[in-house]
Design a protein around this motif. Structure first.
Motif, short mmCIF file in Angstrom:
data_model
loop_
_atom_site.label_atom_id
_atom_site.label_comp_id
_atom_site.label_asym_id
_atom_site.label_seq_id
_atom_site.Cartn_x
_atom_site.Cartn_y
_atom_site.Cartn_z
N LEU A 129 0.84 -1.19 0.00
CA LEU A 129 0.00 0.00 0.00
C LEU A 129 0.88 1.24 0.00
O LEU A 129 0.46 2.30 -0.44
N LEU A 130 2.09 1.12 0.51
CA LEU A 130 3.03 2.24 0.54
C LEU A 130 4.29 1.83 -0.18
O LEU A 130 4.85 0.77 0.07
N SER A 131 4.77 2.69 -1.07
CA SER A 131 6.03 2.44 -1.76
C SER A 131 6.59 3.76 -2.22
O SER A 131 5.89 4.59 -2.78
N ASP A 132 7.89 3.97 -1.97
CA ASP A 132 8.51 5.19 -2.47
C ASP A 132 9.21 4.93 -3.79
O ASP A 132 9.76 5.84 -4.40
N GLY A 133 9.21 3.66 -4.23
CA GLY A 133 9.77 3.32 -5.52
C GLY A 133 11.27 3.38 -5.58
O GLY A 133 11.87 3.13 -6.62
N GLY A 134 11.91 3.72 -4.48
CA GLY A 134 13.35 3.88 -4.50
C GLY A 134 14.08 2.57 -4.34
O GLY A 134 13.55 1.58 -3.88
N GLU A 135 15.34 2.59 -4.74
CA GLU A 135 16.16 1.40 -4.59
C GLU A 135 16.30 1.07 -3.11
O GLU A 135 16.59 1.92 -2.28
N ASP A 136 16.11 -0.21 -2.79
CA ASP A 136 16.17 -0.68 -1.41
C ASP A 136 15.13 -0.01 -0.54
O ASP A 136 15.25 0.06 0.67
N GLY A 137 14.10 0.58 -1.16
CA GLY A 137 13.07 1.26 -0.38
C GLY A 137 11.99 0.28 0.03
O GLY A 137 12.20 -0.91 0.15
N ILE A 138 10.79 0.81 0.22
CA ILE A 138 9.71 0.00 0.73
C ILE A 138 9.32 -1.08 -0.26
O ILE A 138 8.93 -2.16 0.11
N GLY A 139 9.46 -0.77 -1.55
CA GLY A 139 9.06 -1.75 -2.54
C GLY A 139 10.06 -2.85 -2.76
O GLY A 139 9.82 -3.76 -3.54
N SER A 140 11.19 -2.82 -2.10
CA SER A 140 12.23 -3.82 -2.32
C SER A 140 11.96 -5.06 -1.49
O SER A 140 11.65 -4.99 -0.33
N THR A 141 12.09 -6.23 -2.12
CA THR A 141 11.89 -7.49 -1.41
C THR A 141 13.21 -8.11 -0.98
O THR A 141 13.22 -9.14 -0.33
N THR A 142 14.32 -7.51 -1.38
CA THR A 142 15.62 -8.03 -1.00
C THR A 142 16.48 -6.90 -0.48
O THR A 142 16.21 -5.74 -0.70
N ARG A 143 17.55 -7.26 0.21
CA ARG A 143 18.55 -6.28 0.63
C ARG A 143 19.79 -6.47 -0.21
O ARG A 143 20.13 -7.59 -0.59
N LYS A 144 20.47 -5.39 -0.52
CA LYS A 144 21.68 -5.46 -1.33
C LYS A 144 22.90 -5.27 -0.45
O LYS A 144 22.93 -4.42 0.42
N PHE A 145 23.91 -6.09 -0.72
CA PHE A 145 25.17 -5.99 -0.01
C PHE A 145 26.30 -5.95 -1.02
O PHE A 145 26.10 -6.22 -2.21
N TYR A 146 27.48 -5.62 -0.53
CA TYR A 146 28.61 -5.38 -1.44
C TYR A 146 29.88 -6.03 -0.92
O TYR A 146 30.14 -6.07 0.29
N LEU A 147 30.68 -6.54 -1.88
CA LEU A 147 31.98 -7.11 -1.60
C LEU A 147 33.05 -6.29 -2.30
O LEU A 147 32.77 -5.52 -3.23
N CYS A 148 34.29 -6.46 -1.88
CA CYS A 148 35.40 -5.82 -2.58
C CYS A 148 35.78 -6.68 -3.79
O CYS A 148 35.45 -7.87 -3.84
N PRO A 149 36.49 -6.13 -4.79
CA PRO A 149 36.86 -6.89 -5.99
C PRO A 149 37.75 -8.10 -5.69
O PRO A 149 37.82 -9.04 -6.49
N SER A 150 38.42 -8.07 -4.53
CA SER A 150 39.31 -9.19 -4.18
C SER A 150 38.59 -10.28 -3.38
O SER A 150 39.22 -11.27 -2.97
N TYR A 151 37.31 -10.10 -3.15
CA TYR A 151 36.48 -11.08 -2.45
C TYR A 151 37.00 -11.42 -1.06
O TYR A 151 36.98 -12.58 -0.63
#
Length: 240
Positions: free
Chosen positions: A95-117
């Motif tokens: 019912l509520l969504s701001d449409g932004g990345e990782d916002g309310i409409g996102s069903t997953t969380r994003k994480f980050y690694l370095c290029p050397s893993y």
């Protein structure tokens, strides 16, 4: 393809023009439970700082007006103004969504690694790996596994085979004949003729009010009323 709808059955006391309770399915209850996961920054952003009660709107505006130079480079102003929701299960009602990345409409969380893993994880691509000092720019997604015994295809917070009773003050409990009678006694309803049932259907693609779809408009009003009132359903759906 049918338009998704969120349906509520309101039981109204016509004499007092108040909602006694609502009969709701998992979609509406999932939405209510999602409200508890919103960071304050997201709440202020959704309602707009001018509609907030108290001083938090002023705090939000002051952050907006501060230059980027005042913020730590690894954090940034956007991190404060647009916080990420820690977790919202897939299938929850939007019912509520701001449409932004990782916002309310996102069903997953994003994480980050370095290029050397290296064995380091960040939730901000501007963060630097403590081992190689490279930016953590390799993106991957974290998918939360459903609890044991829960149907992962159903999604959301609560099970869909149950009908729920949502009180005017947003208390939620399983619906039953006994609980309904108990509520009528609690509110001292003497005449059945004073009661009226009203069905509310909120379609995701309904006619817009201003710039908002009707469901989003109602979702914002429910969020706002939940912060200000003990008679949320009455205020939002009866305008009382």
């Amino acid at each position: 393809m049918a338009t998704p709808k969120v349906t509520l059955k309101l039981l109204i006391n016509k004499k007092t023009n108040k909602v006694l309770f609502a009969e709701a399915g998992k979609d509406f209850v999932d939405f209510l439970f999602t409200l508890l996961s919103f960071p304050l920054g997201t709440v202020i952003k959704l309602l707009s700082k001018n509609r907030m009660v108290g001083c938090l709107g002023n705090l939000y505006q002051s952050i907006e007006e501060l230059g980027d130079a005042f913020f730590q480079p690894k954090i940034g102003k956007a991190t404060v103004l647009n916080p990420k929701i820690p977790f919202r299960p897939s299938g929850s009602t939007l019912l509520l969504s701001d449409g932004g990345e990782d916002g309310i409409g996102s069903t997953t969380r994003k994480f980050y690694l370095c290029p050397s893993y290296h064995k380091n994880v960040a939730d901000n691509p501007r963060a630097k790996c403590p081992q190689c000092s490279s930016k953590m720019r390799l993106e991957f997604s974290f998918l939360k596994a459903p609890p044991a015994g829960v149907n992962s295809e159903e999604g959301g917070f609560v099970k869909g085979v149950i009908t729920y009773m949502v009180m005017d003050n947003l208390e939620v409990k399983p619906m039953s004949t006994i609980s309904s009678i108990t509520m009528l006694n609690k509110f001292n309803v003497q005449e059945v003729g004073a009661l009226e049932e009203k069905v509310i259907e909120l379609g995701m693609d309904e006619v817009t009010l201003s710039v908002f779809p009707l469901a989003l408009f109602m979702g914002l009003n429910l969020l706002k009323a939940s912060l200000q009132s003990q008679t949320v359903l009455t205020n939002v759906f009866l305008g009382a």
